[in-house]
Design a protein around this motif. Structure first.
Motif, short mmCIF file in Angstrom:
data_model
loop_
_atom_site.label_atom_id
_atom_site.label_comp_id
_atom_site.label_asym_id
_atom_site.label_seq_id
_atom_site.Cartn_x
_atom_site.Cartn_y
_atom_site.Cartn_z
N MET A 175 46.74 -24.60 -54.93
CA MET A 175 45.62 -24.50 -53.99
C MET A 175 46.08 -24.90 -52.60
N PRO A 176 45.60 -24.23 -51.56
CA PRO A 176 46.06 -24.53 -50.20
C PRO A 176 45.46 -25.80 -49.61
N GLY A 177 44.42 -26.37 -50.23
CA GLY A 177 43.78 -27.53 -49.66
C GLY A 177 43.15 -27.19 -48.32
N GLU A 178 43.30 -28.08 -47.34
CA GLU A 178 42.67 -27.86 -46.04
C GLU A 178 43.57 -27.10 -45.08
N ASN A 179 44.76 -26.73 -45.50
CA ASN A 179 45.66 -26.01 -44.63
C ASN A 179 45.28 -24.53 -44.57
N LEU A 180 45.72 -23.85 -43.53
CA LEU A 180 45.54 -22.41 -43.38
C LEU A 180 46.80 -21.87 -42.75
N TRP B 55 46.60 -16.82 -32.34
CA TRP B 55 46.95 -17.89 -33.28
C TRP B 55 47.60 -19.01 -32.49
N TRP B 56 47.86 -20.13 -33.14
CA TRP B 56 48.30 -21.34 -32.46
C TRP B 56 49.73 -21.27 -31.94
N ASP B 57 50.46 -20.18 -32.23
CA ASP B 57 51.77 -19.98 -31.59
C ASP B 57 51.65 -20.07 -30.07
N ASP B 58 50.54 -19.58 -29.54
CA ASP B 58 50.36 -19.52 -28.09
C ASP B 58 49.53 -20.68 -27.55
N LEU B 59 49.41 -21.75 -28.35
CA LEU B 59 48.81 -22.98 -27.81
C LEU B 59 49.52 -23.41 -26.53
N TRP B 60 50.85 -23.29 -26.52
CA TRP B 60 51.62 -23.74 -25.35
C TRP B 60 51.16 -23.03 -24.08
N LEU B 61 50.86 -21.72 -24.18
CA LEU B 61 50.52 -20.97 -22.97
C LEU B 61 49.15 -21.37 -22.46
N LYS B 62 48.21 -21.55 -23.38
CA LYS B 62 46.87 -22.02 -23.00
C LYS B 62 46.95 -23.37 -22.28
N GLU B 63 47.68 -24.31 -22.89
CA GLU B 63 47.75 -25.65 -22.32
C GLU B 63 48.65 -25.72 -21.09
N SER B 64 49.72 -24.98 -21.07
CA SER B 64 50.60 -24.97 -19.90
C SER B 64 49.89 -24.40 -18.69
N PHE B 65 49.11 -23.35 -18.91
CA PHE B 65 48.35 -22.75 -17.81
C PHE B 65 47.37 -23.77 -17.23
N ALA B 66 46.63 -24.46 -18.10
CA ALA B 66 45.66 -25.44 -17.63
C ALA B 66 46.36 -26.63 -16.99
N ASP B 67 47.50 -27.05 -17.53
CA ASP B 67 48.24 -28.16 -16.96
C ASP B 67 48.74 -27.80 -15.55
N PHE B 68 49.25 -26.59 -15.41
CA PHE B 68 49.69 -26.11 -14.09
C PHE B 68 48.50 -26.03 -13.13
N MET B 69 47.41 -25.43 -13.61
CA MET B 69 46.25 -25.23 -12.74
C MET B 69 45.60 -26.55 -12.34
N GLY B 70 45.69 -27.57 -13.19
CA GLY B 70 45.15 -28.87 -12.82
C GLY B 70 45.78 -29.39 -11.55
N THR C 259 57.80 -22.19 -26.73
CA THR C 259 57.08 -21.32 -27.65
C THR C 259 57.49 -21.68 -29.06
N ALA C 260 56.63 -22.38 -29.78
CA ALA C 260 56.98 -22.87 -31.10
C ALA C 260 56.54 -21.89 -32.18
N ASP C 261 57.15 -22.01 -33.34
CA ASP C 261 56.80 -21.20 -34.50
C ASP C 261 55.76 -21.95 -35.31
N ILE C 262 54.49 -21.56 -35.16
CA ILE C 262 53.38 -22.27 -35.80
C ILE C 262 53.00 -21.51 -37.06
N ARG C 263 53.52 -21.97 -38.18
CA ARG C 263 53.32 -21.25 -39.45
C ARG C 263 51.95 -21.52 -40.06
N ASP C 264 51.37 -22.70 -39.74
CA ASP C 264 50.09 -23.05 -40.34
C ASP C 264 49.43 -24.14 -39.50
N LEU C 265 48.27 -24.60 -39.94
CA LEU C 265 47.53 -25.60 -39.19
C LEU C 265 48.28 -26.92 -39.09
#
Length: 421
Positions: A1-6, A317-332, A370-376
């Motif tokens: 069973m995967p539990g709480e992971n996705l 997917w969360w692979d691109d978390l870095w771009l979302k946060e980097s953009f906001a960090d830069f824009m701040g 850019t990290a390899d985000i395989r799951d949560l």
């Protein structure tokens, strides 16, 4: 069973199978106050999800992390919770082209900052609630398809103690029956939906510019009201809206703009559209340095940048978390330097944010921007100085190389082309 992971593969397969037309979420939070003899204090959560089958297959699953499920109904057919619910997922078989899922559950209040957090003020005994979901904790409050690319509009309604006020992403009001009902949101991801409830001290203002009018609100618990300098929060907020409207050429798309400073917060802030949450450490109980005010202002503008890059347009997917946060960090830092009194914000960026990135890069846990985000589980480990500050440094180099005008024009075109996608 995967539990709480996705896993990323599971999310990709589910997105290929279905699209979501909308959510209706009804929460009863009256159990938050008063004595409780239960080992786990719970609240009732009833969710209606309307979704369509758009790919091949007739089996999928919904996400829910809850102590118990009272009933599950799919297209009018009662499913046995003991059979279909494993504590984290609800198995859905026999999908039609158009589907209605109704889940009635008992969900748990949180004491660890995930899901619906419940705080009791030790000074006056008042109870305060707020939600925090990133990356995947909305499923602790209501049943859903918990992945960022399955966007949908939401309608929330909340039953709360009589003395409370409730806020969510959209504007709301209490009906004659005592239930708070909120305007339907634009299509957004699960992790940026939000509910804040309690006897909060609430201050209002309005941002006006041309045809744009945005109701503003700022709140904290009552015990901190005497320390709350809401005027400075509103000042930076208005300066930020001026900057982003000038440079993004896309009006703020989410109606009102509330900012809640909440207790026992696990992070600095969260960009829920229309209802941004911040740690109450940003409410200063005494005299602090100019650097402290700059840090708060940077966080306000970082979260505001997300309204466009992160909320209006969102990673698949969360692979691109870095771009979302980097953009906001830069824009701040970018908006601080150009729109506020903190004109030396790039010096602060070099001394503080980049130093954070350098430290993270020297640890055994370093990784590519850019990290390899395989799951949560991978996603939870990726909120660090590389994802935020090293990525922002890369974007700063890009702006220096490509030019400010070209960079901003790229952002403007992207918002228009991919809005709500």
């Amino acid at each position: 069973m995967p539990g709480e992971n996705l896993s990323r593969d599971e999310a990709h397969e589910r997105a290929a199978l279905l699209s979501v037309d909308g959510y209706e979420v009804a929460l009863d939070l009256r159990s938050a106050v008063g004595e409780s003899t239960e080992a786990v204090r719970t609240f009732r959560s009833v969710t209606t999800i309307r979704f369509r089958r758009t790919g091949e297959g007739d089996t999928t699953f919904a996400d829910l992390v809850a102590p118990s499920v009272t009933s599950v109904t799919l297209n009018g057919r009662e499913l046995d919770p003991a059979v279909v619910f494993d504590g984290a997922r609800i198995t859905l078989d026999g999908l039609a082209d158009e589907n209605v899922l109704v889940v009635d559950a008992q969900c748990a209040y949180s004491r660890t900052g995930e899901g619906l957090h419940r705080f009791v003020d030790p000074e006056d005994g008042e109870v305060y609630l707020y939600t925090q979901y990133e990356p995947a904790d909305a499923r602790r409050v209501y049943a859903n398809f918990e992945q960022p690319d399955l966007k949908a509009p939401y309608r929330f309604e909340v039953t709360a103690p009589d003395a409370w006020t409730v806020w969510s992403n959209g504007a709301g009001e209490r009906g004659a029956d005592g239930v708070w009902r909120f305007a339907e949101t634009a299509p957004i991801s699960t992790y940026i939906t939000c509910v804040v409830a309690g006897p909060y001290h609430y201050v209002t203002d309005t941002y006006r510019r041309g045809d744009v009018e945005i109701p503003l609100g700022a709140m904290c618990r009552k015990g901190l009201a005497k320390h709350f300098d809401a005027d400075d929060v509103f000042l930076v907020t208005k300066q930020g809206f001026d900057f982003f409207h000038d440079n993004f050429d896309y009006p703020y798309p989410f109606g009102k703009y509330d900012q809640a400073f909440v207790p026992e917060y696990n992070l600095g802030a969260m960009e829920n559209p229309g209802m941004v949450t911040f740690t109450e450490e940003y409410i200063y109980r005494g005299k602090v340095t100019r650097a402290a005010y700059e840090r708060r202002a940077n966080t306000i503008l970082h979260e505001m940048a997300h309204m466009w890059f992160g909320d209006l347009v969102t990673m698949v997917w969360w692979d691109d978390l870095w771009l979302k946060e980097s953009f906001a960090d830069f824009m701040g830092s970018f908006s601080l330097a150009e729109a506020t009194r903190f004109t030396d914000s790039w010096v602060t960026f070099a001394n503080n944010r980049k130093a954070w990135a350098y430290r993270a890069d020297q640890l055994p846990s370093t990784h590519p921007v850019t990290a390899d985000i395989r799951d949560l589980e991978d996603a939870k480990l990726n909120f660090d100085g590389i994802t935020y500050a090293k990525g922002a440094s890369v974007l700063k180099q890009l702006v220096a190389y490509a030019g400010r005008d070209a960079f901003l024009e790229g952002a403007r075109r992207y918002f228009k082309r991919h809005a709500y996608g």
